[in-house]
Design an enzyme around this catalytic site. Structure first.
Site, short mmCIF file in Angstrom:
data_model
loop_
_atom_site.label_atom_id
_atom_site.label_comp_id
_atom_site.label_asym_id
_atom_site.label_seq_id
_atom_site.Cartn_x
_atom_site.Cartn_y
_atom_site.Cartn_z
N LYS A 149 -2.87 1.14 -3.46
CA LYS A 149 -1.79 1.04 -4.44
C LYS A 149 -1.22 2.45 -4.65
CE LYS A 149 -3.66 -2.83 -7.13
NZ LYS A 149 -4.11 -3.23 -8.49
N ASP A 206 -6.77 2.44 -6.02
CA ASP A 206 -5.60 2.43 -6.90
C ASP A 206 -5.45 3.80 -7.56
OD1 ASP A 206 -7.71 1.98 -8.79
OD2 ASP A 206 -7.21 -0.12 -8.94
#
Length: 180
Positions: free
Chosen positions: A136, A108
């Site tokens: 992400k 992420d």
């Protein structure tokens, strides 16, 4: 797949197991092409605990000799990152002079990746490739190349297939997302 409740949070179905297997097939195919005919024995570095299930599936699909090594890095408490990455379990083998394929469940912010690459440079790894099941992109804050991405997902909190909420939910075969 149905809604599940863990502690105080409700999660809804998001990525079914079959789709995860397709993502793993895709990255394994790319890695197999890149490492075909390797003279050395590369290392697959499993980032515990989250990447256990992904790494296990990935290893079954790699068609070249490779060694499995693990370490544990943490940066999450509950559903959010602390912004501070800690290595809580040392490497299970020396990586000096070795080519390393980092196997991550999810990337992420990228802060763990930066810490990992720094650690691997200090350990003397000769080359580092980065493989993640999930990415992400909207949360990514660093300038590090990710070599193999199974699937890009929005910046939402998920669990299942190795990913957890306060250490629960890792055993789910599908991936669930926090209900809005």
């Amino acid at each position: 797949m149905e809604r599940i409740k863990i502690y105080d949070k409700t999660f809804v179905p998001y990525i079914p197991h079959d789709e995860l297997m397709d993502c793993i097939d895709k990255v394994a195919g790319q890695i197999n092409r890149d490492f075909a005919g390797s003279e050395d024995i590369p290392v697959v570095l499993c980032i515990l605990n989250g990447a256990i299930m992904f790494t296990g599936e990935l290893m079954q699909r790699l068609n070249f000799p490779c060694q499995l090594v693990s370490t544990k890095m943490t940066s999450y408490v509950g559903t959010s990152t602390t912004g501070e990455v800690k290595q809580t379990l040392p490497l299970t083998a020396s990586l000096k002079g070795r080519r390393v394929i980092i196997a991550e469940d999810i990337i992420d912010t990228g802060l763990t990746l930066v810490a990992l690459k720094k650690m691997l440079a200090e350990e003397g790894a000769s080359e580092v490739k980065v493989c993640t099941m999930l990415f992400k992109k909207d949360a990514y804050r660093v300038d590090e190349k990710i070599d193999y991405i199974g699937k890009e997902i929005p910046n939402r909190f998920i669990l299942g297939f190795g990913l957890d909420y306060n250490e629960l939910g890792r055993n789910l075969k599908d991936i669930y997302v926090l209900e809005d």
